[in-house]
Motif scaffolding. Structure first.
Motif, short mmCIF file in Angstrom:
data_model
loop_
_atom_site.label_atom_id
_atom_site.label_comp_id
_atom_site.label_asym_id
_atom_site.label_seq_id
_atom_site.Cartn_x
_atom_site.Cartn_y
_atom_site.Cartn_z
N LYS A 140 0.45 -4.23 -1.24
CA LYS A 140 -0.34 -3.31 -1.44
C LYS A 140 -1.20 -3.00 -0.93
O LYS A 140 -0.97 -1.89 -0.71
CB LYS A 140 -0.67 -3.68 -2.64
N PHE A 141 -2.49 -3.38 -0.08
CA PHE A 141 -2.79 -3.25 0.55
C PHE A 141 -2.73 -2.73 1.63
O PHE A 141 -3.13 -1.58 2.25
CB PHE A 141 -4.09 -4.93 0.45
N THR A 142 -1.72 -3.51 2.17
CA THR A 142 -1.12 -3.14 3.71
C THR A 142 -0.79 -1.10 3.08
O THR A 142 -0.70 -0.56 3.94
CB THR A 142 0.07 -3.56 4.06
N CYS A 143 0.19 -0.58 2.12
CA CYS A 143 0.60 0.45 2.00
C CYS A 143 -0.62 1.61 1.61
O CYS A 143 -0.60 2.09 1.95
CB CYS A 143 1.29 -0.23 0.46
N ILE A 155 -5.93 -7.76 -7.02
CA ILE A 155 -3.98 -6.60 -7.25
C ILE A 155 -5.30 -6.19 -7.83
O ILE A 155 -4.27 -4.83 -8.16
CB ILE A 155 -3.26 -7.43 -7.87
N THR A 156 -5.57 -5.75 -9.28
CA THR A 156 -6.25 -5.04 -10.16
C THR A 156 -7.04 -3.85 -9.08
O THR A 156 -6.85 -2.96 -9.73
CB THR A 156 -7.11 -6.22 -10.70
N ARG A 157 -7.32 -4.69 -7.92
CA ARG A 157 -9.09 -3.57 -7.40
C ARG A 157 -8.03 -2.67 -6.55
O ARG A 157 -7.64 -1.49 -6.38
CB ARG A 157 -9.37 -4.38 -6.25
N THR A 158 -6.50 -2.71 -5.89
CA THR A 158 -6.08 -2.53 -5.19
C THR A 158 -5.10 -1.49 -5.86
O THR A 158 -4.74 -0.02 -5.53
CB THR A 158 -4.17 -3.16 -4.42
N ASP A 159 -4.48 -1.28 -7.25
CA ASP A 159 -4.46 -0.90 -8.40
C ASP A 159 -5.34 0.64 -8.62
O ASP A 159 -4.61 1.83 -8.54
CB ASP A 159 -3.79 -1.40 -9.05
N THR A 160 -6.43 -0.13 -8.65
CA THR A 160 -7.29 0.43 -9.14
C THR A 160 -7.69 1.79 -7.84
O THR A 160 -7.44 2.90 -8.65
CB THR A 160 -8.87 0.35 -9.69
N VAL A 211 1.21 14.80 1.21
CA VAL A 211 2.80 14.40 -0.02
C VAL A 211 3.51 12.95 0.33
O VAL A 211 3.93 12.08 -0.40
CB VAL A 211 4.23 15.38 0.28
N ALA A 212 3.01 12.84 2.39
CA ALA A 212 3.99 11.05 2.29
C ALA A 212 2.63 10.06 1.93
O ALA A 212 3.09 9.28 1.48
CB ALA A 212 3.85 11.20 4.42
N ALA A 213 1.58 10.19 1.71
CA ALA A 213 1.09 9.35 1.49
C ALA A 213 0.83 9.70 -0.34
O ALA A 213 0.89 8.43 -0.84
CB ALA A 213 -0.62 10.23 1.97
N ALA A 214 1.16 10.59 -0.69
CA ALA A 214 1.39 10.24 -1.52
C ALA A 214 2.14 9.73 -2.13
O ALA A 214 2.50 8.59 -3.44
CB ALA A 214 1.54 11.94 -2.26
N GLY A 215 3.55 8.96 -2.02
CA GLY A 215 3.96 8.37 -1.76
C GLY A 215 4.03 6.93 -1.08
O GLY A 215 4.64 6.01 -2.29
N LEU A 216 3.24 6.92 -0.18
CA LEU A 216 2.94 6.09 0.01
C LEU A 216 1.68 4.49 -1.35
O LEU A 216 2.22 3.62 -1.33
CB LEU A 216 2.02 5.89 1.26
N LEU A 217 1.35 5.57 -1.58
CA LEU A 217 0.44 5.23 -3.04
C LEU A 217 1.43 4.71 -3.84
O LEU A 217 0.91 3.70 -5.02
CB LEU A 217 -0.07 6.76 -3.49
N LEU A 218 2.43 5.63 -4.55
CA LEU A 218 3.41 5.61 -5.02
C LEU A 218 4.29 4.33 -4.95
O LEU A 218 4.48 3.52 -5.92
CB LEU A 218 4.33 6.62 -6.19
#
Length: 150
Positions: free
Chosen positions: A120-123, A21-26, A67-74
Motif C-alpha cells: 500500500k505504501f509503495t503504491c 495500514i490505517t494511516r496509509t488508507d487515510t 488520472v494515472a495517479a488516481a488509478g494508483l490510489l484506487l
C-alpha cells in the motif's frame, strides 16, 4: 519492572502494523480527494484560458498523469479479500480455528499484514510522485497558455 513477554511484543507489533495500514488508507483517501479537486480545477481553468497547441499537449499529459495517479490510489485503497491474514482468513475458519490461528500464528499474521502495508505504501508513494509530475505539467501548461507560446 520485568521485560515484556513475547506475546506482548507480538501484540504490540500487530497493532503497529494495523495502525500503519490505517494511516496509509487515510492518506490515500485524502490524496484521492486532492487529485480529484486538481483535475476538476484544471478542467475549469483550462476552459477559460486561451489555449495554444503546446499548452494543450503539456496540459493533456498533466491531466493523464493525474488520472494515472488516481488509478494508483484506487489500487492502493482496493481491499484485499483473498488474503491469508486477518479477517479474510478468519472468515474461512470456525471460532475454534480462529482461536488456534490467533494464538499460534500471530507472527505470521504480522508478516502478512506488513507485506500488505508495504504494498500500500509503495503504491501511495508512486501516486504521490505521479501527482507531482502531473501538477508540474499543468503549471507549465498554464504558463504556456498565458505566455502565448506558439
Amino acid at each position: 519492572m520485568s521485560a515484556p513477554d513475547t506475546r506482548t511484543l507480538l501484540a504490540a507489533a500487530h497493532a503497529e502494523v494495523k495502525a500503519e495500514i490505517t494511516r496509509t488508507d487515510t492518506k490515500t483517501a485524502l490524496l484521492l480527494a486532492f487529485v480529484g479537486a486538481v483535475l476538476a480545477g484544471a478542467w475549469t481553468v483550462a476552459r477559460d484560458l486561451p489555449m495554444n497547441r503546446p499548452a494543450y499537449v503539456v496540459g493533456g499529459l498533466g491531466m493523464a498523469l493525474l488520472v494515472a495517479a488516481a488509478g494508483l490510489l484506487l489500487r492502493s485503497a482496493r481491499p484485499n479479500v483473498k488474503g491469508r491474514h486477518g479477517f479474510p482468513l478468519w472468515a474461512t475458519l470456525t471460532p475454534e480455528q480462529i482461536n488456534d490461528a490467533v494464538s499460534r500464528d500471530l507472527a505470521a499474521d504480522i508478516a502478512g499484514l506488513s507485506r500488505l502495508a508495504v504494498a500500500k505504501f509503495t503504491c501511495l508513494r508512486r501516486a504521490v510522485d505521479v501527482t507531482c509530475a502531473g501538477g508540474a505539467l499543468l503549471i507549465l501548461a498554464a504558463l504556456l497558455a498565458v505566455g502565448g507560446a506558439r
